[in-house]
Design a protein around this motif. Structure first.
Motif, short mmCIF file in Angstrom:
data_model
loop_
_atom_site.label_atom_id
_atom_site.label_comp_id
_atom_site.label_asym_id
_atom_site.label_seq_id
_atom_site.Cartn_x
_atom_site.Cartn_y
_atom_site.Cartn_z
N LYS A 34 0.92 -1.23 -0.04
CA LYS A 34 0.01 -0.09 0.07
C LYS A 34 0.89 1.28 -0.04
O LYS A 34 0.32 2.43 -0.15
CB LYS A 34 -1.03 0.14 1.19
CG LYS A 34 -1.84 -1.12 1.35
CD LYS A 34 -3.06 -0.69 0.37
CE LYS A 34 -4.29 -1.71 0.35
NZ LYS A 34 -5.25 -1.43 -0.39
N LEU A 35 2.17 1.17 0.17
CA LEU A 35 3.11 2.37 0.25
C LEU A 35 3.12 3.27 -0.84
O LEU A 35 2.86 4.64 -0.61
CB LEU A 35 4.49 1.91 0.49
CG LEU A 35 5.63 2.90 1.24
CD1 LEU A 35 5.09 3.24 2.31
CD2 LEU A 35 6.93 2.01 1.26
N GLU B 225 0.53 5.83 -0.71
CA GLU B 225 0.08 6.84 0.65
C GLU B 225 0.59 8.21 0.02
O GLU B 225 1.76 8.30 -0.35
CB GLU B 225 1.27 6.20 1.72
CG GLU B 225 1.58 7.31 2.82
CD GLU B 225 0.30 7.55 3.65
OE1 GLU B 225 -0.27 8.59 3.53
OE2 GLU B 225 -0.20 6.56 4.32
N ASP C 117 0.71 10.90 2.13
CA ASP C 117 1.57 11.78 3.12
C ASP C 117 2.82 11.56 3.24
O ASP C 117 3.26 10.35 3.63
CB ASP C 117 0.79 11.61 4.53
CG ASP C 117 1.18 12.56 5.63
OD1 ASP C 117 2.49 12.69 5.77
OD2 ASP C 117 0.43 13.08 6.47
N SER D 215 4.07 10.24 6.64
CA SER D 215 3.68 8.77 6.93
C SER D 215 4.58 7.85 6.11
O SER D 215 4.91 6.74 6.53
CB SER D 215 2.25 8.69 6.65
OG SER D 215 1.75 7.25 6.83
N GLN D 216 4.58 8.18 4.94
CA GLN D 216 5.43 7.30 4.03
C GLN D 216 6.73 6.84 4.53
O GLN D 216 7.37 5.95 4.52
CB GLN D 216 5.46 7.82 2.66
CG GLN D 216 6.14 6.96 1.66
CD GLN D 216 6.09 7.19 0.18
OE1 GLN D 216 7.00 7.95 -0.05
NE2 GLN D 216 5.07 6.96 -0.67
N GLN E 188 6.67 4.84 7.50
CA GLN E 188 6.60 3.23 7.34
C GLN E 188 7.84 2.74 6.43
O GLN E 188 8.21 1.53 6.75
CB GLN E 188 5.30 3.24 6.11
CG GLN E 188 3.90 3.70 6.86
CD GLN E 188 2.94 3.43 5.87
OE1 GLN E 188 2.42 2.59 5.23
NE2 GLN E 188 2.28 4.66 5.70
#
Length: 510
Positions: A470-471, A474, A476, A479-480, A483
């Motif tokens: 799901k990266l 993303e 944001d 946020s990336q 992760q």
């Protein structure tokens, strides 16, 4: 209370109940697995175990595949779309949509016999309808058939003229060539015959489960295989938390039904298993170490095995992700695609290590970049230690088939791979603290207590693959980045843990 519905000639003649319901298809399946779990879910939902990230990822994948399957019958109307806020809203809206002549309805809602179902896809078929329940799997389990049969029962009871009802799932033989072919990606299996044969059984099951819901006491259900099948129960801790340390269900390599047989005979812990029981060699070691409270070490075998690692050593761990829907050319559903690796190097006679980490850019086929960097970072003749070599060897095998021009180089790397799991699978080293498991997640904290996957942002391979998959979606950037850091932290622990495990084995062989 049972609602009565009448057969109809046109969709406008259908009568739908506007009241509430007692069961949904998910609670029905839960009740078939365990009535105690159903009761707790209805009356004590706060007692549910935390949902692990891997299970959340499976649920999200199912939702994504369900939405994708709508392209099989495009242009439909979602009965659960806003302003609908409750599942029962879909029942009322479905009635309207069918009366208006809508050809395709997504999340069509029906209630019959106090059971609510939302049908993934409902397609007009002349004077009748075809229904499709979508599953994001390659195979259809008995639970899926129970799910679909219940929906068939409800729709027929609600007066829907069904001409067929299908379980729609992912076709394992599909290979993506060019653009994604939705029609070839999915296959359909009719469940009408099975569902028709089960009509009376389903009605009885519903009645029984309703009694469970209105009971005043929690059903008395003993632990058993049903705690794990078809799904691991999310109230498992309510029944299993009182088991003693070293309980019989930790006995390695022994089928759960055999563990249950011993448990019911009063054998509650591993150390109480009789010597006359026919169990595998690892289980015997586990019993021995629990009884004696010490480690079992075969030093001579360890010494001989460790001779290969007195030079410089590489410690490698590869992470794959397996998208249900093939994203890249010439890949199949759930094709294992390597996206990252962690590599520690220990020089001969030195304690310090160096570390390298590679992760392919999300959203693109990672394999070419992965191969290029991996072969560069592992160049030479140094032995390569992995944990559970079958996983890494399978990855290299798939890459050799997909990229025959790199096959020779990949095979050279493959020949240098050694398995750090071997001393544990052979029984040369066994510690009661491993709880019978020889997986890295169990061996590492047993041998190196200061290292653990507990409380990590990412703590399992299944969680890692879900995050990476799901990266690329993303948006944001912060946020990336978080992760990405979490993925590196997890991968790094895998190989650093292997370094420390080897040190423990070396010390134990002295």
């Amino acid at each position: 209370m049972r609602f009565t519905f009448f057969p109809f000639v046109s969709s406008s003649d259908i009568l739908f109940p506007l009241s509430s319901y007692q069961l949904s298809k998910s609670s029905y399946i839960r009740g078939l697995q365990c009535t105690k779990a159903l009761f707790l879910f209805r009356h004590y939902p706060h007692l549910r175990d935390p949902i692990p990230p891997s299970r959340k990822a499976t649920f999200n994948r199912g939702q994504d595949v369900g939405v994708l399957a709508r392209q099989l019958f495009p242009g439909g109307v979602d009965a659960m779309a806003k302003p609908a806020t409750r599942s029962t809203d879909a029942v009322e809206r479905t009635k309207v949509l069918m009366a208006e002549g809508v050809e395709v309805i997504y999340e069509a809602g029906f209630i019959y016999d106090d059971v609510l179902v939302l049908v993934d896809i409902l397609v007009r078929d002349g004077a009748g309808w075809k229904a499709y329940e979508v599953k994001s799997s390659l195979r259809l389990s008995p639970a899926y058939f129970n799910d679909a049969a219940l929906q068939y029962y409800v729709l027929k009871g609600a007066g829907v003229a069904l001409t067929d009802f299908y379980l729609t799932h992912i076709h394992g033989d599909y290979v993506r060539v060019g653009a994604l072919n939705i029609q070839q990606l999915f296959k359909h299996v009719s469940i009408v015959k099975t569902a028709t044969e089960q009509t009376e059984l389903i009605a009885k099951r519903i009645a029984d489960l309703k009694h469970v819901l209105v009971a005043t006491q929690t059903p008395d259900v003993r632990i058993g295989e049903h705690c794990f099948y078809p799904y691991e129960c999310d109230f498992k801790s309510q029944c299993w938390s009182r088991l003693p340390e070293g309980n019989i269900f930790l006995l390695t390599g022994v089928p759960r039904r055999e563990q249950m047989r011993l448990f019911e005979q009063g054998v509650k812990t591993v150390d109480r298993v009789a010597d006359s029981e026919d169990v595998n060699e690892l289980a015997k070691l586990q019993i021995k170490t629990w009884r004696e409270g010490n480690k079992h070490i075969v030093r001579e075998e360890l010494k001989n095995w460790l001779l290969d690692f007195q030079t410089d050593v590489l410690f490698l761990d590869i992470e794959n992700f397996m998208p249900a829907v093939p994203r890249f050319e010439n890949t199949r559903p759930f094709h294992a695609l390597p996206f990252a690796y962690s590599l520690h190097e220990r020089k001969a006679n030195e304690k310090n290590t160096t570390h390298k980490f590679f992760m392919a850019e999300p959203g693109a086929d990672p394999r070419v970049a992965f191969i290029n960097q991996l072969l560069l970072d592992t160049a030479g003749e140094k032995p390569v230690l992995v944990y559970d070599a079958s996983a890494e060897k399978n990855t290299l095998s798939l890459l050799k088939k997909a990229f025959p021009d790199r096959a020779a180089e990949l095979e050279q790397l493959n020949k240098r791979i050694h398995d750090l799991m071997l001393p544990f699978s052979k029984g040369w080293y066994h510690d009661a603290a491993m709880n019978g498991s020889i997986s890295l997640k169990s061996v590492l904290p047993a041998l190196v207590p200061e290292l653990s996957y507990t409380n990590m942002r990412i703590g399992s391979g299944s969680h890692a693959m879900a995050v990476y998959e799901k990266l690329d979606q993303e948006t944001d950037l912060f946020s990336q980045a978080e992760q990405r850091d979490a993925l590196e932290e997890y991968c790094r622990l895998d190989t650093f843990g292997m370094v420390k495990i080897l040190e423990v084995l070396e010390a134990s062989a002295l």
